[in-house]
Design a protein around this motif. Structure first.
Motif, short mmCIF file in Angstrom:
data_model
loop_
_atom_site.label_atom_id
_atom_site.label_comp_id
_atom_site.label_asym_id
_atom_site.label_seq_id
_atom_site.Cartn_x
_atom_site.Cartn_y
_atom_site.Cartn_z
N ILE A 78 0.85 -1.19 0.00
CA ILE A 78 0.00 0.00 0.00
C ILE A 78 0.89 1.24 0.00
N MET A 79 0.45 2.30 -0.68
CA MET A 79 1.18 3.57 -0.70
C MET A 79 0.22 4.69 -0.28
N GLY A 80 0.79 5.84 0.10
CA GLY A 80 -0.06 6.96 0.51
C GLY A 80 0.72 8.26 0.54
N GLN A 81 0.05 9.35 1.02
CA GLN A 81 -1.16 9.28 1.78
C GLN A 81 -2.12 10.45 1.50
N THR A 82 -1.80 11.34 0.56
CA THR A 82 -2.66 12.48 0.23
C THR A 82 -2.89 12.52 -1.27
N VAL A 83 -3.88 13.31 -1.69
CA VAL A 83 -4.12 13.49 -3.12
C VAL A 83 -2.88 14.04 -3.80
N GLU A 84 -2.23 15.00 -3.16
CA GLU A 84 -1.04 15.62 -3.75
C GLU A 84 0.11 14.63 -3.87
N SER A 85 0.40 13.88 -2.81
CA SER A 85 1.55 12.97 -2.84
C SER A 85 1.30 11.79 -3.78
N ILE A 86 0.06 11.33 -3.87
CA ILE A 86 -0.27 10.23 -4.78
C ILE A 86 -0.16 10.70 -6.23
N SER A 87 -0.66 11.89 -6.51
CA SER A 87 -0.57 12.44 -7.87
C SER A 87 0.89 12.64 -8.27
N TYR A 89 3.46 11.04 -7.06
CA TYR A 89 4.04 9.70 -7.22
C TYR A 89 3.77 9.17 -8.63
N LEU A 90 2.54 9.31 -9.10
CA LEU A 90 2.19 8.83 -10.44
C LEU A 90 2.94 9.59 -11.53
N GLU A 91 3.16 10.87 -11.33
CA GLU A 91 3.88 11.68 -12.31
C GLU A 91 5.35 11.25 -12.39
N ASN A 92 5.94 10.92 -11.26
CA ASN A 92 7.35 10.56 -11.23
C ASN A 92 7.60 9.10 -11.59
N PHE A 93 6.60 8.25 -11.39
CA PHE A 93 6.75 6.83 -11.69
C PHE A 93 5.61 6.36 -12.60
N PRO A 94 5.50 6.93 -13.80
CA PRO A 94 4.35 6.61 -14.66
C PRO A 94 4.35 5.18 -15.19
N ASN A 95 5.50 4.54 -15.23
CA ASN A 95 5.59 3.20 -15.82
C ASN A 95 5.79 2.10 -14.79
N ARG A 96 5.66 2.44 -13.52
CA ARG A 96 5.82 1.43 -12.47
C ARG A 96 4.47 0.78 -12.15
N LYS A 97 4.54 -0.42 -11.61
CA LYS A 97 3.32 -1.13 -11.25
C LYS A 97 2.59 -0.40 -10.13
N ILE A 98 1.27 -0.38 -10.23
CA ILE A 98 0.45 0.28 -9.21
C ILE A 98 0.39 -0.62 -7.98
N PRO A 99 0.55 -0.04 -6.78
CA PRO A 99 0.47 -0.87 -5.57
C PRO A 99 -0.92 -1.47 -5.39
N PHE A 320 3.54 2.39 2.89
CA PHE A 320 4.67 3.33 2.89
C PHE A 320 4.15 4.73 2.56
N ILE A 321 4.57 5.72 3.34
CA ILE A 321 4.15 7.10 3.12
C ILE A 321 5.24 7.83 2.34
N ASN A 322 4.94 8.12 1.09
CA ASN A 322 5.89 8.79 0.20
C ASN A 322 5.68 10.30 0.32
N GLU A 323 6.39 10.93 1.27
CA GLU A 323 6.02 12.30 1.64
C GLU A 323 7.24 13.17 1.94
N ASN A 324 7.13 14.44 1.59
CA ASN A 324 8.09 15.45 2.03
C ASN A 324 7.52 16.06 3.31
N TRP A 325 7.98 15.57 4.44
CA TRP A 325 7.40 15.97 5.72
C TRP A 325 7.63 17.45 6.03
N GLN A 326 8.65 18.04 5.43
CA GLN A 326 8.95 19.44 5.72
C GLN A 326 7.89 20.39 5.17
N LYS A 327 7.08 19.91 4.25
CA LYS A 327 6.03 20.75 3.66
C LYS A 327 4.73 20.71 4.46
N LEU A 328 4.63 19.80 5.41
CA LEU A 328 3.40 19.63 6.17
C LEU A 328 3.44 20.40 7.48
#
Length: 376
Positions: A78-87, A89-99, A320-328
């Motif tokens: 599973i991946m997460g955790q916000t609309v922004e971070s998920i979007s 993630y998809l932009e940076n890894f467009p050809n990777r398998k979806i979790p 896994f939370i794919n996040e830049n914590w400094q922005k939150l």
């Protein structure tokens, strides 16, 4: 003073000869130094080989009164955790398998961030329905915020939020997919200030309402902070009972730095889960000291221990939370750093080579069947 033309020509010839003699060895030396520097950085294969893939047989046990558990030897990714971070993630890894699933959050007092987008005070957006619309053949990992502060848990236990829970039940049924609901996530964390008695009462009421409304596609996750507990209460004091818990969850943040032994509090949760026959998920995880752009030290410092723990303890789901914590703008985590995978290309490549293994369940038409979710 005049200098004759022949003298200048002789000097040019001499200097050219010197350069031709010394330059190739110098260039070769620089090239060799560069190659030697590159060779000191381990290959992806070497990075993956550091992971201990042995499974401790002590944590291979039969599960009781649970649902949506991956088959033996499998872990739901599973991946997460916000609309922004998920979007992003998809932009940076467009050809990777979806979790196999995505995470989203909401708060029990209001039906927000579920059927439509809601921007909260951290500056990020939540939208459960987006996960349903964008990602067929995946699960929803839903975190219900509920704390002891402001009498939130007390009000929930008295039924003040029953209308919200009933709306959630109707929405959950409409998704026709497995939902893993973390009720009052990190219930024992000091930051949530949850008293065990009010938490247990609220948890049970929420489950009872959801069941009464027929939301059978929800698995209930009892998610511990897996660190020093609030007021040093015993873990068992927060337990709603076997009939109310399908999964036991833990958080893995600073735990994974140093070794694959995450300490006595985490061990306590794992042993409790085993005693009650419940599968364990890493419900939240992130290398909070950050992923550096210039080096891969975090791989051995955090990721190797993280993955070794998943194997050794037979963890059945990991988020896994794919996040830049400094922005939150979240109190208490001001020192956390940028932990997005795409910060470092080699780290992300190692991550994908590991999670692309058959062990990790990702999006597929067979996923629901693998989780024992009945087709409708």
């Amino acid at each position: 003073m005049a200098i004759c033309k022949s003298t200048i020509q002789n000097k040019v010839i001499f200097l050219t000869t010197v350069l031709l003699f010394f330059l190739p060895p110098l260039l070769w030396s620089q090239e060799k130094t560069t190659k030697d520097s590159e060779s000191t950085e381990p290959s992806i294969e070497n990075m993956l080989s550091q992971i201990n893939t042995e499974v401790d047989p002590e944590f291979v046990y039969n599960y009781e009164q649970t649902k949506f558990v991956p088959p033996p030897g499998k872990t739901l990714l599973i991946m997460g955790q916000t609309v922004e971070s998920i979007s992003e993630y998809l932009e940076n890894f467009p050809n990777r398998k979806i979790p196999g699933g995505w995470s989203a959050y909401w708060g029990i007092p209001e039906f927000k961030g579920i059927a439509e987008s809601h921007k909260n005070n951290t500056g990020t957006t939540q939208n459960h329905q987006m996960l349903v619309d964008w990602f067929p053949d995946t699960v929803v990992h839903s975190a219900m915020w509920m704390v002891g502060k402001w009498n939130i848990a007390t009000f929930a236990g008295k039924g003040d939020y029953d209308k919200v829970i009933k709306k959630y039940a109707a929405w959950a049924k409409s998704t026709d997919r497995p939902i893993y609901l973390r009720i009052g996530y990190e219930f024992d964390g000091p930051h949530n200030e949850l008293e065990p008695e009010s938490y247990v009462k609220a948890y049970r009421r929420i489950v009872d309402v959801l069941r009464k409304k027929g939301a059978d596609n929800i698995a209930f996750v009892w998610h511990s902070y897996a660190s020093k507990p609030f007021k040093d209460y015993k873990l068992s004091e927060w337990y709603p009972g076997d009939n109310y818990v399908d999964w036991v969850g833990i958080s893995v943040f600073g735990h994974a730095y140093g070794s694959a032994d995450f300490g006595p509090y985490c061990d306590n949760v794992l042993n409790f889960a085993k005693e009650h026959g419940k599968p364990v998920m890493i419900a939240e995880s992130s290398p909070v000291k950050g992923i550096d752009k210039e080096n891969i030290e975090v791989w051995n410092q955090w990721f190797v221990n993280f993955f070794s723990f998943i194997y050794n303890k037979n963890i059945k789901a990991v988020s896994f939370i794919n996040e830049n914590w400094q922005k939150l703008s979240i109190p208490g985590i001001q020192h956390w750093k940028d932990a997005r995978l795409y910060t470092n290309e080699k780290i992300s490549e190692a991550w994908f080579q590991e999670t692309n293994k058959e062990r990790y369940l990702k999006r597929s038409p067979e996923l629901f069947e693998q989780l024992g979710y009945p087709k409708h």
